[in-house]
Motif scaffolding. Sequence first.
Motif, PDB file in Angstrom:
ATOM      1  N   ALA A 245       0.854  -1.192   0.000  1.00 41.38           N
ATOM      2  CA  ALA A 245       0.000   0.000   0.000  1.00 41.38           C
ATOM      3  C   ALA A 245       0.889   1.241   0.000  1.00 41.38           C
ATOM      4  O   ALA A 245       1.160   1.847   1.034  1.00 41.38           O
ATOM      5  CB  ALA A 245      -0.934  -0.009   1.202  1.00 41.38           C
ATOM      6  N   VAL A 246       1.355   1.644  -1.181  1.00 45.46           N
ATOM      7  CA  VAL A 246       2.329   2.736  -1.292  1.00 45.46           C
ATOM      8  C   VAL A 246       1.656   4.104  -1.374  1.00 45.46           C
ATOM      9  O   VAL A 246       2.335   5.130  -1.315  1.00 45.46           O
ATOM     10  CB  VAL A 246       3.236   2.514  -2.528  1.00 45.46           C
ATOM     11  N   SER A 247       0.337   4.117  -1.528  1.00 39.88           N
ATOM     12  CA  SER A 247      -0.386   5.392  -1.570  1.00 39.88           C
ATOM     13  C   SER A 247      -1.821   5.157  -1.118  1.00 39.88           C
ATOM     14  O   SER A 247      -2.284   4.011  -1.033  1.00 39.88           O
ATOM     15  CB  SER A 247      -0.371   5.991  -2.984  1.00 39.88           C
ATOM     16  N   ASP A 248      -2.516   6.238  -0.829  1.00 42.01           N
ATOM     17  CA  ASP A 248      -3.920   6.126  -0.430  1.00 42.01           C
ATOM     18  C   ASP A 248      -4.765   5.644  -1.612  1.00 42.01           C
ATOM     19  O   ASP A 248      -4.457   5.936  -2.765  1.00 42.01           O
ATOM     20  CB  ASP A 248      -4.455   7.476   0.033  1.00 42.01           C
ATOM     21  N   ARG A 249      -5.819   4.909  -1.292  1.00 46.26           N
ATOM     22  CA  ARG A 249      -6.749   4.445  -2.335  1.00 46.26           C
ATOM     23  C   ARG A 249      -8.164   4.832  -1.926  1.00 46.26           C
ATOM     24  O   ARG A 249      -8.584   4.580  -0.785  1.00 46.26           O
ATOM     25  CB  ARG A 249      -6.640   2.934  -2.523  1.00 46.26           C
ATOM     26  N   LEU A 250      -8.900   5.441  -2.849  1.00 48.44           N
ATOM     27  CA  LEU A 250     -10.241   5.934  -2.541  1.00 48.44           C
ATOM     28  C   LEU A 250     -11.229   4.802  -2.301  1.00 48.44           C
ATOM     29  O   LEU A 250     -12.037   4.853  -1.370  1.00 48.44           O
ATOM     30  CB  LEU A 250     -10.727   6.831  -3.675  1.00 48.44           C
ATOM     31  N   GLY A 251     -11.189   3.756  -3.134  1.00 48.01           N
ATOM     32  CA  GLY A 251     -12.166   2.671  -3.026  1.00 48.01           C
ATOM     33  C   GLY A 251     -13.369   2.924  -3.919  1.00 48.01           C
ATOM     34  O   GLY A 251     -13.769   4.077  -4.140  1.00 48.01           O
ATOM     35  N   LEU A 252     -13.954   1.856  -4.441  1.00 51.84           N
ATOM     36  CA  LEU A 252     -15.041   1.992  -5.409  1.00 51.84           C
ATOM     37  C   LEU A 252     -16.298   2.607  -4.813  1.00 51.84           C
ATOM     38  O   LEU A 252     -17.018   3.341  -5.501  1.00 51.84           O
ATOM     39  CB  LEU A 252     -15.378   0.629  -6.023  1.00 51.84           C
ATOM     40  N   PHE A 253     -16.582   2.315  -3.536  1.00 53.99           N
ATOM     41  CA  PHE A 253     -17.806   2.859  -2.946  1.00 53.99           C
ATOM     42  C   PHE A 253     -17.777   4.381  -2.917  1.00 53.99           C
ATOM     43  O   PHE A 253     -18.762   5.042  -3.259  1.00 53.99           O
ATOM     44  CB  PHE A 253     -18.011   2.303  -1.539  1.00 53.99           C
ATOM     45  N   ARG A 254     -16.642   4.954  -2.531  1.00 57.63           N
ATOM     46  CA  ARG A 254     -16.540   6.411  -2.497  1.00 57.63           C
ATOM     47  C   ARG A 254     -16.358   6.991  -3.899  1.00 57.63           C
ATOM     48  O   ARG A 254     -16.868   8.071  -4.209  1.00 57.63           O
ATOM     49  CB  ARG A 254     -15.387   6.837  -1.591  1.00 57.63           C
ATOM     50  N   ALA A 255     -15.657   6.262  -4.763  1.00 55.45           N
ATOM     51  CA  ALA A 255     -15.467   6.748  -6.134  1.00 55.45           C
ATOM     52  C   ALA A 255     -16.790   6.800  -6.890  1.00 55.45           C
ATOM     53  O   ALA A 255     -16.969   7.629  -7.785  1.00 55.45           O
ATOM     54  CB  ALA A 255     -14.479   5.854  -6.878  1.00 55.45           C
ATOM     55  N   ALA A 256     -17.715   5.905  -6.541  1.00 52.92           N
ATOM     56  CA  ALA A 256     -19.015   5.844  -7.227  1.00 52.92           C
ATOM     57  C   ALA A 256     -20.103   6.578  -6.471  1.00 52.92           C
ATOM     58  O   ALA A 256     -21.289   6.370  -6.749  1.00 52.92           O
ATOM     59  CB  ALA A 256     -19.423   4.381  -7.411  1.00 52.92           C
ATOM     60  N   ASP A 257     -19.731   7.435  -5.521  1.00 52.07           N
ATOM     61  CA  ASP A 257     -20.721   8.149  -4.705  1.00 52.07           C
ATOM     62  C   ASP A 257     -21.758   8.834  -5.597  1.00 52.07           C
ATOM     63  O   ASP A 257     -21.417   9.600  -6.500  1.00 52.07           O
ATOM     64  CB  ASP A 257     -20.010   9.186  -3.830  1.00 52.07           C
ATOM     65  N   GLY A 258     -23.024   8.510  -5.359  1.00 51.99           N
ATOM     66  CA  GLY A 258     -24.110   9.017  -6.189  1.00 51.99           C
ATOM     67  C   GLY A 258     -24.455   8.109  -7.350  1.00 51.99           C
ATOM     68  O   GLY A 258     -25.455   8.336  -8.029  1.00 51.99           O
ATOM     69  N   GLY A 259     -23.631   7.090  -7.592  1.00 50.14           N
ATOM     70  CA  GLY A 259     -23.849   6.189  -8.722  1.00 50.14           C
ATOM     71  C   GLY A 259     -24.176   4.776  -8.301  1.00 50.14           C
ATOM     72  O   GLY A 259     -24.914   4.545  -7.327  1.00 50.14           O
ATOM     73  N   THR A 260     -23.610   3.811  -9.017  1.00 48.23           N
ATOM     74  CA  THR A 260     -23.938   2.397  -8.839  1.00 48.23           C
ATOM     75  C   THR A 260     -22.663   1.581  -8.742  1.00 48.23           C
ATOM     76  O   THR A 260     -21.688   1.872  -9.439  1.00 48.23           O
ATOM     77  CB  THR A 260     -24.769   1.886 -10.034  1.00 48.23           C
ATOM     78  N   VAL A 261     -22.671   0.566  -7.887  1.00 47.26           N
ATOM     79  CA  VAL A 261     -21.578  -0.405  -7.815  1.00 47.26           C
ATOM     80  C   VAL A 261     -22.153  -1.783  -8.118  1.00 47.26           C
ATOM     81  O   VAL A 261     -23.121  -2.216  -7.483  1.00 47.26           O
ATOM     82  CB  VAL A 261     -20.888  -0.407  -6.442  1.00 47.26           C
ATOM     83  N   PHE A 262     -21.563  -2.454  -9.098  1.00 49.11           N
ATOM     84  CA  PHE A 262     -21.975  -3.803  -9.476  1.00 49.11           C
ATOM     85  C   PHE A 262     -20.982  -4.802  -8.896  1.00 49.11           C
ATOM     86  O   PHE A 262     -19.786  -4.752  -9.218  1.00 49.11           O
ATOM     87  CB  PHE A 262     -22.034  -3.930 -10.999  1.00 49.11           C
ATOM     88  N   LEU A 263     -21.452  -5.681  -8.039  1.00 44.66           N
ATOM     89  CA  LEU A 263     -20.631  -6.697  -7.397  1.00 44.66           C
ATOM     90  C   LEU A 263     -20.941  -8.051  -8.033  1.00 44.66           C
ATOM     91  O   LEU A 263     -21.996  -8.644  -7.764  1.00 44.66           O
ATOM     92  CB  LEU A 263     -20.899  -6.747  -5.887  1.00 44.66           C
ATOM     93  N   ASP A 264     -20.041  -8.513  -8.890  1.00 48.14           N
ATOM     94  CA  ASP A 264     -20.234  -9.793  -9.561  1.00 48.14           C
ATOM     95  C   ASP A 264     -19.694 -10.913  -8.688  1.00 48.14           C
ATOM     96  O   ASP A 264     -18.771 -10.720  -7.887  1.00 48.14           O
ATOM     97  CB  ASP A 264     -19.526  -9.779 -10.914  1.00 48.14           C
ATOM     98  N   GLU A 265     -20.263 -12.125  -8.851  1.00 50.36           N
ATOM     99  CA  GLU A 265     -19.876 -13.305  -8.075  1.00 50.36           C
ATOM    100  C   GLU A 265     -19.907 -13.020  -6.575  1.00 50.36           C
ATOM    101  O   GLU A 265     -18.990 -13.349  -5.832  1.00 50.36           O
ATOM    102  CB  GLU A 265     -18.495 -13.808  -8.504  1.00 50.36           C
ATOM    103  N   ILE A 266     -21.005 -12.425  -6.122  1.00 47.96           N
ATOM    104  CA  ILE A 266     -21.158 -12.057  -4.711  1.00 47.96           C
ATOM    105  C   ILE A 266     -21.170 -13.287  -3.814  1.00 47.96           C
ATOM    106  O   ILE A 266     -20.833 -13.210  -2.625  1.00 47.96           O
ATOM    107  CB  ILE A 266     -22.448 -11.223  -4.524  1.00 47.96           C
ATOM    108  N   SER A 267     -21.508 -14.442  -4.372  1.00 48.90           N
ATOM    109  CA  SER A 267     -21.564 -15.679  -3.573  1.00 48.90           C
ATOM    110  C   SER A 267     -20.188 -16.115  -3.108  1.00 48.90           C
ATOM    111  O   SER A 267     -20.089 -16.966  -2.205  1.00 48.90           O
ATOM    112  CB  SER A 267     -22.205 -16.800  -4.396  1.00 48.90           C
ATOM    113  N   GLU A 268     -19.119 -15.563  -3.694  1.00 46.47           N
ATOM    114  CA  GLU A 268     -17.769 -16.017  -3.374  1.00 46.47           C
ATOM    115  C   GLU A 268     -17.133 -15.271  -2.203  1.00 46.47           C
ATOM    116  O   GLU A 268     -16.025 -15.635  -1.784  1.00 46.47           O
ATOM    117  CB  GLU A 268     -16.869 -15.864  -4.609  1.00 46.47           C
ATOM    118  N   VAL A 269     -17.763 -14.232  -1.678  1.00 47.51           N
ATOM    119  CA  VAL A 269     -17.138 -13.471  -0.598  1.00 47.51           C
ATOM    120  C   VAL A 269     -17.183 -14.278   0.695  1.00 47.51           C
ATOM    121  O   VAL A 269     -18.099 -15.065   0.946  1.00 47.51           O
ATOM    122  CB  VAL A 269     -17.810 -12.103  -0.402  1.00 47.51           C
ATOM    123  N   SER A 270     -16.192 -14.075   1.544  1.00 49.31           N
ATOM    124  CA  SER A 270     -16.059 -14.842   2.789  1.00 49.31           C
ATOM    125  C   SER A 270     -17.089 -14.387   3.819  1.00 49.31           C
ATOM    126  O   SER A 270     -17.633 -13.276   3.730  1.00 49.31           O
ATOM    127  CB  SER A 270     -14.655 -14.646   3.356  1.00 49.31           C
TER     128      SER A 270
END
Length: 486
Positions: A245-270
């Motif tokens: 982790a050499v720099s800060d990362r915004l993350g998709l949730f904050r990058a898509a603020d006001g929009g949509t996040v598509f999570l594919d293969e959600i069944s695979e998360v721990s």
Amino acid sequence: MSLESSILFVGDPCPEVKAAANALTQDCDYRVIMASHDAEATDVLNDAHVDLVLADVENRDCDVVAFLARLRFTHPDLVRVLLIGDEADARLNEALARTAAYQYLTKPLQAEQTCLVVKRALETRELARRHRHLVRELKIGEDAQFAHIRTDVPSKGDARHFERLVYASEVMAEVCGLAREVARTDLPVLIEGETGTGKELLARALHFHSRRTSSPLMIQNCGGMRDELLHSELFGHKRGSFTGAVSDRLGLFRAADGGTVFLDEISEVSPSFQVSLLRFLQEGEVKPLGSDVTMHANVRIIAASNKPLKQLVKAGQFREDLYFRLKGFELEVPPLRARPDDIPVLTEFFVRKHGGLLSNRVIGVTNDVLNVLRAYHFPGNVRELENEVRRMVALAKDGEYLTRRHLSPALAKLRVSAPSDGLGFKAEGKTLKEMVESLEGQLVHRVLEKNRWNQSKAARELGLSRVGLANKIRRYALAEGKPGLS
């Protein structure tokens, strides 16, 4: 026709362009989408079904002529209209030749003229489509006398679109109709279906028809990722929070603020990461790795799974509370084998798509090939069909039909029995009574399969009561997933 037509403006949204766009929307009932440069326009074309593009060749942010020239091959059915300055110069002829543009308009745009040119362009495209269809049918009929091309399979209805989803079957029409309705809400959506059925295309269409379309759509495949990496991708991280982790990362949730996040293969998360997702869905809280600060993001979640989450919940492999949070609305994309009416229109769509990319002008597909494709199981669904068509087009020469010899070996050796009638039923039995019962059983089974064993819908289509249909199911020993009488 206009209600189904979408217009893409590529260029600076100056006042006269906005006035023309408003006229196209309000006076002609077209859907108008604006893009300031070619990269933005490409994103639109990946997500949405567009019929005509109006592009300003003097756009300083991109090479519009090169962009439109590429569209000749990537989107051959897209009508192209150029916008030029009020003084045409020698470059106009080159631009018209490279882009194969239908027409050009001079700036400043006049709303009435723009509407008229767009209307005539779309009418011309529709006439050309009908002409190609008739010529193909006549040509196949003539060639059948010499090449033994089968013509006994009736052609199906025209293709319909839900953005980039192409279909003709009633079952897909029902799915897309529901999707159009839920797109207007902010409910989370859970899309289930086998691999290759088009779940991501459906998610993109949902976003593009929502009120969030002007905000980003971010896509994340959750399969095969460690919790730490997936958390970083979605929630972000602070520099030094983990190795690499050499720099800060915004993350998709904050990058898509006001929009949509598509999570594919959600069944695979721990299970542990399911807790983090549940917290976000409940409160909208985002806490990057290595940070003590909790932030918030307003995004709509669309999740997809190729495994039935309800069964995973029963097996204790997926949190029930997260499942109910995700399925604010549930859509199931049926496998290709359950919607054979989509195969001809998808095949034609892929032939035109890949024929343009490979510069192969394939005349058409013989009905013999379509029969083979309809009879094949397609475990890889639409993705496998596209790969098969792409292979066939690559093997074909200019001006050829796609015939059985172009099929891959596994499909080429597949033998399909000729249907005994227009419905594909074959009467069995020695007496008239036995043959009539055989045909009735096949018809009932066909309608049940078409309606995905929804007995209320099947009964209405057959003109029977629920009790009458149930009696026929028992009489002919019909069962879901079991072959019908033959």
